[in-house]
Design an enzyme around this catalytic site. Structure first.
Site, short mmCIF file in Angstrom:
data_model
loop_
_atom_site.label_atom_id
_atom_site.label_comp_id
_atom_site.label_asym_id
_atom_site.label_seq_id
_atom_site.Cartn_x
_atom_site.Cartn_y
_atom_site.Cartn_z
N ALA A 171 -5.30 5.65 -0.93
CA ALA A 171 -4.95 4.36 -0.96
C ALA A 171 -6.29 3.56 -0.59
O ALA A 171 -6.60 2.60 -1.13
CB ALA A 171 -3.92 4.21 0.35
N ASP A 172 -7.12 3.91 0.32
CA ASP A 172 -8.42 3.32 0.77
C ASP A 172 -9.27 3.38 -0.52
O ASP A 172 -9.90 2.23 -0.88
CB ASP A 172 -8.91 3.99 1.84
CG ASP A 172 -8.63 3.72 3.13
OD1 ASP A 172 -8.00 2.58 3.42
OD2 ASP A 172 -8.40 4.68 4.04
N LEU A 173 -9.57 4.43 -0.96
CA LEU A 173 -10.43 4.63 -2.21
C LEU A 173 -10.01 3.58 -3.41
O LEU A 173 -10.84 3.11 -3.95
CB LEU A 173 -10.54 6.11 -2.62
CG LEU A 173 -11.22 6.99 -1.46
CD1 LEU A 173 -11.05 8.22 -1.86
CD2 LEU A 173 -12.73 6.60 -1.44
#
Length: 411
Positions: A171-173
Protein backbone atom coordinates in the site's frame (compact mmCIF):
# COMPACT_ATOMS: atom_id res chain seq x y z
CA UNK A 1 22.42 12.15 -11.06
CA UNK A 2 21.57 12.16 -14.75
CA UNK A 3 18.04 11.74 -16.01
CA UNK A 4 14.94 13.35 -17.47
CA UNK A 5 14.24 15.35 -14.27
CA UNK A 6 17.77 16.63 -13.70
CA UNK A 7 16.57 20.27 -13.62
CA UNK A 8 13.91 19.59 -10.97
CA UNK A 9 14.27 20.24 -7.22
CA UNK A 10 12.18 18.18 -4.80
CA UNK A 11 11.63 19.22 -1.19
CA UNK A 12 10.88 16.01 0.69
CA UNK A 13 9.05 16.65 3.96
CA UNK A 14 7.80 13.06 4.17
CA UNK A 15 8.83 10.18 6.36
CA UNK A 16 8.36 6.43 6.75
CA UNK A 17 7.73 4.86 3.33
CA UNK A 18 5.01 6.15 0.95
CA UNK A 19 6.30 9.71 0.63
CA UNK A 20 10.00 8.83 0.76
CA UNK A 21 9.43 6.19 -1.94
CA UNK A 22 7.79 8.77 -4.21
CA UNK A 23 10.65 11.23 -3.64
CA UNK A 24 13.21 8.47 -4.22
CA UNK A 25 11.59 7.66 -7.56
CA UNK A 26 11.90 11.32 -8.58
CA UNK A 27 15.52 11.23 -7.45
CA UNK A 28 16.10 8.13 -9.58
CA UNK A 29 14.90 10.22 -12.53
CA UNK A 30 17.58 12.80 -11.84
CA UNK A 31 15.83 15.30 -9.56
CA UNK A 32 17.73 16.98 -6.74
CA UNK A 33 15.93 15.74 -3.60
CA UNK A 34 16.37 17.61 -0.32
CA UNK A 35 15.08 15.55 2.59
CA UNK A 36 13.98 17.63 5.58
CA UNK A 37 14.21 15.76 8.88
CA UNK A 38 13.65 16.64 12.52
CA UNK A 39 16.93 17.23 14.38
CA UNK A 40 16.00 14.72 17.08
CA UNK A 41 16.06 11.31 15.43
CA UNK A 42 15.04 12.27 11.90
CA UNK A 43 12.76 10.09 9.82
CA UNK A 44 11.28 7.43 12.12
CA UNK A 45 12.26 4.71 9.67
CA UNK A 46 15.89 5.33 10.68
CA UNK A 47 14.94 3.41 13.83
CA UNK A 48 13.00 0.55 12.24
CA UNK A 49 14.61 -2.88 12.28
CA UNK A 50 16.14 -5.38 12.45
CA UNK A 51 18.33 -5.69 10.56
CA UNK A 52 20.58 -2.81 11.59
CA UNK A 53 24.08 -2.52 10.14
CA UNK A 54 27.25 -0.51 10.66
CA UNK A 55 29.98 -0.50 13.31
CA UNK A 56 27.46 0.50 15.99
CA UNK A 57 24.57 -1.48 14.50
CA UNK A 58 22.50 1.70 14.30
CA UNK A 59 21.87 2.09 10.56
CA UNK A 60 18.45 0.80 9.51
CA UNK A 61 18.30 -1.19 6.29
CA UNK A 62 14.64 -0.12 6.12
CA UNK A 63 15.71 3.53 5.81
CA UNK A 64 18.30 2.59 3.18
CA UNK A 65 15.52 1.16 1.00
CA UNK A 66 13.63 4.44 0.47
CA UNK A 67 16.17 7.25 0.56
CA UNK A 68 18.84 6.84 -2.11
CA UNK A 69 19.68 9.88 -4.22
CA UNK A 70 18.75 12.37 -1.48
CA UNK A 71 20.42 15.03 0.64
CA UNK A 72 19.50 15.35 4.34
CA UNK A 73 19.05 18.60 6.23
CA UNK A 74 17.67 18.90 9.76
CA UNK A 75 14.93 21.45 10.43
CA UNK A 76 12.57 21.94 13.36
CA UNK A 77 9.32 22.84 11.60
CA UNK A 78 7.82 24.07 14.87
CA UNK A 79 10.45 26.79 15.31
CA UNK A 80 10.31 30.21 13.67
CA UNK A 81 13.82 29.73 12.30
CA UNK A 82 12.90 26.35 10.84
CA UNK A 83 9.79 27.70 9.18
CA UNK A 84 11.78 30.56 7.63
CA UNK A 85 14.25 28.06 6.19
CA UNK A 86 11.44 25.94 4.73
CA UNK A 87 9.94 29.07 3.15
CA UNK A 88 13.26 29.74 1.44
CA UNK A 89 13.48 26.16 0.24
CA UNK A 90 9.89 26.24 -1.05
CA UNK A 91 10.69 29.29 -3.17
CA UNK A 92 13.54 27.40 -4.84
CA UNK A 93 11.79 24.05 -5.30
CA UNK A 94 9.67 22.57 -8.07
CA UNK A 95 7.99 19.82 -6.03
CA UNK A 96 7.07 19.40 -2.37
CA UNK A 97 6.29 15.91 -1.03
CA UNK A 98 4.46 15.45 2.27
CA UNK A 99 2.57 12.65 4.00
CA UNK A 100 1.46 14.29 7.22
CA UNK A 101 -1.97 13.57 8.62
CA UNK A 102 -4.63 15.88 7.23
CA UNK A 103 -4.31 19.36 8.74
CA UNK A 104 -0.80 18.99 10.21
CA UNK A 105 0.92 21.02 7.50
CA UNK A 106 -1.73 23.73 7.89
CA UNK A 107 -1.05 23.94 11.63
CA UNK A 108 2.67 24.25 10.94
CA UNK A 109 1.89 27.36 8.90
CA UNK A 110 2.08 25.85 5.40
CA UNK A 111 -1.44 25.38 4.00
CA UNK A 112 -1.65 24.95 0.24
CA UNK A 113 -2.57 28.60 -0.24
CA UNK A 114 0.55 29.75 1.62
CA UNK A 115 2.79 27.37 -0.31
CA UNK A 116 1.48 28.69 -3.62
CA UNK A 117 1.88 32.26 -2.42
CA UNK A 118 5.54 31.49 -1.83
CA UNK A 119 5.90 29.66 -5.16
CA UNK A 120 3.00 29.60 -7.65
CA UNK A 121 4.87 27.01 -9.78
CA UNK A 122 5.17 24.51 -6.92
CA UNK A 123 3.75 21.02 -7.48
CA UNK A 124 2.60 19.60 -4.14
CA UNK A 125 2.28 15.84 -3.61
CA UNK A 126 0.16 14.99 -0.57
CA UNK A 127 -0.18 11.34 0.52
CA UNK A 128 -2.59 10.38 3.30
CA UNK A 129 -3.92 7.15 4.74
CA UNK A 130 -7.54 7.33 3.61
CA UNK A 131 -7.81 10.58 1.66
CA UNK A 132 -7.64 14.23 2.69
CA UNK A 133 -11.43 14.61 2.93
CA UNK A 134 -14.56 12.46 3.24
CA UNK A 135 -16.09 11.03 6.42
CA UNK A 136 -12.85 9.29 7.44
CA UNK A 137 -10.33 11.59 5.78
CA UNK A 138 -8.43 12.36 8.97
CA UNK A 139 -7.71 8.75 9.93
CA UNK A 140 -4.08 7.80 10.42
CA UNK A 141 -3.04 5.01 8.13
CA UNK A 142 -0.23 2.52 8.00
CA UNK A 143 0.31 -0.10 5.32
CA UNK A 144 -1.23 -3.17 6.93
CA UNK A 145 -4.29 -1.23 8.08
CA UNK A 146 -4.82 -0.02 4.52
CA UNK A 147 -4.30 -3.50 3.08
CA UNK A 148 -7.16 -4.71 5.27
CA UNK A 149 -9.48 -1.73 4.80
CA UNK A 150 -8.97 -1.63 1.03
CA UNK A 151 -9.80 -5.31 0.56
CA UNK A 152 -6.38 -6.60 -0.43
CA UNK A 153 -6.08 -8.97 2.52
CA UNK A 154 -9.42 -10.54 1.59
CA UNK A 155 -7.86 -11.52 -1.75
CA UNK A 156 -4.62 -12.86 -0.28
CA UNK A 157 -3.98 -16.09 1.58
CA UNK A 158 -4.76 -19.80 1.32
CA UNK A 159 -8.52 -19.40 1.78
CA UNK A 160 -11.25 -16.82 2.53
CA UNK A 161 -11.00 -17.78 6.21
CA UNK A 162 -7.29 -16.88 6.41
CA UNK A 163 -6.70 -13.37 5.06
CA UNK A 164 -2.99 -12.53 4.71
CA UNK A 165 -1.14 -9.28 4.27
CA UNK A 166 1.05 -8.99 1.18
CA UNK A 167 4.64 -9.57 2.30
CA UNK A 168 5.89 -6.21 1.02
CA UNK A 169 4.43 -2.89 2.24
CA UNK A 170 2.50 -2.71 -0.99
CA UNK A 171 0.00 0.00 0.00
CA UNK A 172 2.83 2.40 0.88
CA UNK A 173 4.83 1.52 -2.21
CA UNK A 174 1.87 1.82 -4.59
CA UNK A 175 0.95 5.18 -3.07
CA UNK A 176 4.50 6.35 -3.71
CA UNK A 177 4.40 5.11 -7.31
CA UNK A 178 1.00 6.72 -7.98
CA UNK A 179 2.25 9.92 -6.38
CA UNK A 180 5.41 10.05 -8.49
CA UNK A 181 3.54 9.62 -11.77
CA UNK A 182 1.03 12.26 -10.64
CA UNK A 183 3.93 14.65 -10.04
CA UNK A 184 5.34 13.92 -13.51
CA UNK A 185 1.95 14.75 -15.05
CA UNK A 186 1.64 17.96 -13.02
CA UNK A 187 5.15 19.06 -14.06
CA UNK A 188 4.21 18.47 -17.71
CA UNK A 189 1.03 20.52 -17.24
CA UNK A 190 3.05 23.30 -15.60
CA UNK A 191 5.01 23.71 -18.81
CA UNK A 192 1.73 24.84 -20.46
CA UNK A 193 0.09 26.74 -17.61
CA UNK A 194 3.06 28.11 -15.66
CA UNK A 195 1.39 27.09 -12.40
CA UNK A 196 1.73 24.14 -10.05
CA UNK A 197 -1.10 22.13 -8.60
CA UNK A 198 -1.79 19.72 -5.75
CA UNK A 199 -1.55 15.99 -6.46
CA UNK A 200 -3.34 13.87 -3.88
CA UNK A 201 -3.32 10.12 -3.33
CA UNK A 202 -3.69 7.81 -0.35
CA UNK A 203 -2.98 4.27 0.76
CA UNK A 204 -6.68 3.51 0.30
CA UNK A 205 -6.67 4.93 -3.24
CA UNK A 206 -3.44 3.15 -4.13
CA UNK A 207 -4.75 -0.30 -3.23
CA UNK A 208 -8.25 0.25 -4.60
CA UNK A 209 -6.64 1.52 -7.79
CA UNK A 210 -5.08 -1.88 -8.48
CA UNK A 211 -8.10 -4.08 -7.79
CA UNK A 212 -8.41 -4.44 -11.57
CA UNK A 213 -10.48 -7.50 -12.54
CA UNK A 214 -11.21 -8.22 -8.87
CA UNK A 215 -12.95 -4.85 -8.71
CA UNK A 216 -15.06 -5.38 -11.82
CA UNK A 217 -15.97 -8.89 -10.64
CA UNK A 218 -17.97 -7.05 -7.98
CA UNK A 219 -18.93 -3.73 -9.60
CA UNK A 220 -20.10 -5.35 -12.84
CA UNK A 221 -20.43 -9.06 -12.09
CA UNK A 222 -21.90 -8.85 -8.60
CA UNK A 223 -19.42 -11.46 -7.33
CA UNK A 224 -17.26 -10.87 -4.26
CA UNK A 225 -13.76 -12.25 -4.97
CA UNK A 226 -12.00 -14.14 -2.19
CA UNK A 227 -8.57 -15.52 -1.44
CA UNK A 228 -7.66 -18.57 -3.48
CA UNK A 229 -4.11 -19.30 -2.46
CA UNK A 230 -1.50 -19.45 -5.22
CA UNK A 231 -3.91 -19.98 -8.09
CA UNK A 232 -5.32 -17.29 -10.38
CA UNK A 233 -8.91 -16.29 -9.72
CA UNK A 234 -10.05 -16.64 -13.34
CA UNK A 235 -7.38 -18.41 -15.43
CA UNK A 236 -6.66 -22.15 -15.10
CA UNK A 237 -4.03 -23.59 -14.95
CA UNK A 238 -2.21 -20.55 -13.61
CA UNK A 239 -0.45 -20.98 -10.28
CA UNK A 240 2.00 -22.97 -8.18
CA UNK A 241 2.37 -26.73 -8.50
CA UNK A 242 4.37 -29.35 -6.60
CA UNK A 243 6.95 -31.46 -8.40
CA UNK A 244 9.49 -33.99 -7.15
CA UNK A 245 11.79 -31.53 -5.36
CA UNK A 246 9.59 -28.55 -4.53
CA UNK A 247 7.34 -26.12 -6.32
CA UNK A 248 7.28 -24.39 -9.68
CA UNK A 249 4.84 -22.00 -11.31
CA UNK A 250 3.00 -22.51 -14.58
CA UNK A 251 0.85 -19.89 -16.31
CA UNK A 252 -1.18 -21.20 -19.25
CA UNK A 253 -3.11 -18.08 -20.21
CA UNK A 254 -4.59 -19.32 -23.49
CA UNK A 255 -5.77 -22.54 -25.09
CA UNK A 256 -2.58 -23.06 -27.08
CA UNK A 257 -0.44 -22.90 -23.96
CA UNK A 258 -2.83 -25.23 -22.12
CA UNK A 259 -2.59 -27.85 -24.86
CA UNK A 260 1.22 -27.72 -24.65
CA UNK A 261 1.12 -28.22 -20.88
CA UNK A 262 -1.35 -31.07 -21.23
CA UNK A 263 0.81 -32.79 -23.85
CA UNK A 264 3.91 -32.54 -21.64
CA UNK A 265 2.04 -33.99 -18.65
CA UNK A 266 0.11 -36.67 -20.51
CA UNK A 267 -3.32 -35.13 -19.83
CA UNK A 268 -6.13 -35.20 -22.38
CA UNK A 269 -6.63 -31.51 -23.14
CA UNK A 270 -9.91 -32.07 -24.99
CA UNK A 271 -11.82 -33.99 -22.33
CA UNK A 272 -15.01 -32.07 -21.45
CA UNK A 273 -13.97 -30.96 -17.96
CA UNK A 274 -10.69 -29.45 -19.28
CA UNK A 275 -11.69 -28.39 -22.80
CA UNK A 276 -12.12 -24.67 -22.03
CA UNK A 277 -10.93 -22.21 -19.42
CA UNK A 278 -14.46 -21.98 -18.01
CA UNK A 279 -14.55 -25.76 -17.51
CA UNK A 280 -11.00 -25.95 -16.17
CA UNK A 281 -11.81 -23.24 -13.62
CA UNK A 282 -14.88 -25.17 -12.50
CA UNK A 283 -12.77 -28.33 -12.07
CA UNK A 284 -9.60 -26.64 -10.85
CA UNK A 285 -9.00 -28.89 -7.84
CA UNK A 286 -9.19 -31.99 -10.03
CA UNK A 287 -6.87 -30.45 -12.61
CA UNK A 288 -4.29 -29.49 -9.98
CA UNK A 289 -4.31 -33.08 -8.69
CA UNK A 290 -3.83 -34.47 -12.21
CA UNK A 291 -0.99 -32.04 -12.96
CA UNK A 292 0.83 -32.63 -9.68
CA UNK A 293 0.55 -36.38 -10.11
CA UNK A 294 2.42 -36.08 -13.41
CA UNK A 295 4.87 -33.41 -12.15
CA UNK A 296 5.91 -35.65 -9.24
CA UNK A 297 7.81 -37.86 -11.67
CA UNK A 298 10.65 -35.35 -12.14
CA UNK A 299 12.48 -32.48 -10.48
CA UNK A 300 11.79 -28.79 -11.05
CA UNK A 301 14.70 -28.22 -13.42
CA UNK A 302 13.50 -30.97 -15.73
CA UNK A 303 10.03 -29.48 -16.07
CA UNK A 304 11.20 -25.86 -16.36
CA UNK A 305 13.45 -26.83 -19.29
CA UNK A 306 10.62 -28.63 -21.09
CA UNK A 307 8.16 -25.82 -20.47
CA UNK A 308 10.67 -23.25 -21.73
CA UNK A 309 11.25 -25.28 -24.92
CA UNK A 310 7.47 -25.42 -25.41
CA UNK A 311 7.10 -21.65 -24.97
CA UNK A 312 4.92 -21.93 -21.86
CA UNK A 313 5.45 -19.24 -19.17
CA UNK A 314 6.85 -20.96 -16.09
CA UNK A 315 9.30 -20.24 -13.34
CA UNK A 316 10.84 -20.97 -9.98
CA UNK A 317 9.90 -19.36 -6.67
CA UNK A 318 13.10 -17.58 -5.67
CA UNK A 319 14.20 -16.33 -2.28
CA UNK A 320 15.48 -12.74 -2.19
CA UNK A 321 19.12 -13.77 -2.05
CA UNK A 322 18.54 -15.73 -5.26
CA UNK A 323 16.83 -12.74 -6.88
CA UNK A 324 19.68 -10.32 -6.16
CA UNK A 325 22.38 -12.72 -7.32
CA UNK A 326 20.48 -13.68 -10.50
CA UNK A 327 22.26 -12.56 -13.67
CA UNK A 328 18.99 -11.39 -15.22
CA UNK A 329 18.22 -9.10 -12.27
CA UNK A 330 21.65 -7.53 -12.48
CA UNK A 331 21.52 -7.16 -16.26
CA UNK A 332 18.46 -4.92 -15.86
CA UNK A 333 20.13 -2.45 -13.49
CA UNK A 334 18.01 -3.66 -10.57
CA UNK A 335 21.03 -3.71 -8.25
CA UNK A 336 23.10 -0.54 -7.87
CA UNK A 337 26.31 0.17 -6.02
CA UNK A 338 26.70 3.31 -3.90
CA UNK A 339 29.33 4.66 -1.54
CA UNK A 340 27.91 5.10 1.96
CA UNK A 341 29.78 7.43 4.37
CA UNK A 342 29.83 4.77 7.13
CA UNK A 343 29.16 1.43 5.42
CA UNK A 344 31.45 2.00 2.44
CA UNK A 345 30.55 0.35 -0.85
CA UNK A 346 27.10 -1.24 -0.60
CA UNK A 347 24.49 -2.61 -2.98
CA UNK A 348 20.90 -1.36 -3.04
CA UNK A 349 17.80 -2.41 -4.96
CA UNK A 350 17.87 -0.29 -8.10
CA UNK A 351 15.22 1.74 -9.93
CA UNK A 352 12.68 -0.15 -12.06
CA UNK A 353 12.91 2.21 -15.06
CA UNK A 354 15.51 2.55 -17.81
CA UNK A 355 15.54 5.34 -20.37
CA UNK A 356 17.10 4.94 -23.79
CA UNK A 357 17.96 7.24 -26.67
CA UNK A 358 18.46 6.25 -30.31
CA UNK A 359 22.15 5.83 -31.07
CA UNK A 360 23.37 8.24 -33.72
CA UNK A 361 23.40 6.71 -37.18
CA UNK A 362 21.55 3.51 -36.33
CA UNK A 363 18.52 1.89 -34.75
CA UNK A 364 20.36 0.74 -31.65
CA UNK A 365 19.58 2.54 -28.41
CA UNK A 366 21.64 3.73 -25.49
CA UNK A 367 20.55 3.89 -21.87
CA UNK A 368 19.90 7.39 -20.62
CA UNK A 369 22.57 9.23 -18.73
CA UNK A 370 25.19 10.00 -21.33
CA UNK A 371 26.07 10.60 -24.96
CA UNK A 372 25.80 7.89 -27.57
CA UNK A 373 29.09 6.49 -28.79
CA UNK A 374 30.11 4.08 -31.50
CA UNK A 375 31.61 0.80 -30.41
CA UNK A 376 34.99 0.17 -31.95
CA UNK A 377 35.57 -2.60 -34.44
CA UNK A 378 32.10 -2.86 -35.98
CA UNK A 379 28.89 -1.12 -36.94
CA UNK A 380 27.92 1.86 -34.83
CA UNK A 381 26.24 0.69 -31.64
CA UNK A 382 24.91 2.26 -28.50
CA UNK A 383 27.21 2.34 -25.49
CA UNK A 384 25.36 2.26 -22.20
CA UNK A 385 26.25 4.96 -19.71
CA UNK A 386 24.61 4.01 -16.44
CA UNK A 387 23.14 6.74 -14.21
CA UNK A 388 25.01 7.53 -11.02
CA UNK A 389 23.34 6.94 -7.67
CA UNK A 390 24.11 8.24 -4.19
CA UNK A 391 23.72 6.45 -0.89
CA UNK A 392 20.91 7.28 1.55
CA UNK A 393 22.26 10.12 3.71
CA UNK A 394 23.18 10.23 7.35
CA UNK A 395 20.93 12.49 9.40
CA UNK A 396 21.72 16.11 8.52
CA UNK A 397 24.89 15.25 6.61
CA UNK A 398 24.15 17.73 3.80
CA UNK A 399 23.06 20.73 5.88
CA UNK A 400 25.99 22.95 4.95
CA UNK A 401 25.90 21.96 1.28
CA UNK A 402 22.15 22.58 1.00
CA UNK A 403 22.46 25.99 2.64
CA UNK A 404 25.29 26.94 0.28
CA UNK A 405 23.23 25.77 -2.70
CA UNK A 406 20.22 27.75 -1.39
CA UNK A 407 22.22 30.94 -1.00
CA UNK A 408 23.61 30.57 -4.50
CA UNK A 409 20.12 30.06 -5.94
CA UNK A 410 18.82 33.10 -4.11
CA UNK A 411 21.63 35.25 -5.45
Amino acid sequence: MLGPLDDIVVLDLSRALAGPHAAQMLGDLGAKVIKVEHPEGGDESRHWGPPFVGPDHDISTYFLAANRNKESITVDLKSAEGRRLVERLVRQSDVLVENFRTGVLDRLGFPVERLHELNPRLVILSITGFGHDGPEGGRPGYDQIAQGEAGLMSLTGPSPDEPYRVGASIADLLAGIHGAYGVAAALYERERTGRGRVVRTSLLAAVTGVHSYHGTAWTVGGTVPAAGGNHHATITPYGSFRCADGMLQIAAANEGQWRKVAALLGIDAEQPRYASNRERRAHRDELVEDMERALAAHERGHWLALLADAGVPAGAIRSLDEVYTWDQTRSQGLVVEVEHPVLGRIELPGPPLRFERPASGGPEKAASGGPEKAASGGPEQAERDEPRHTAPPLLGQDGAAVLAWLEERER
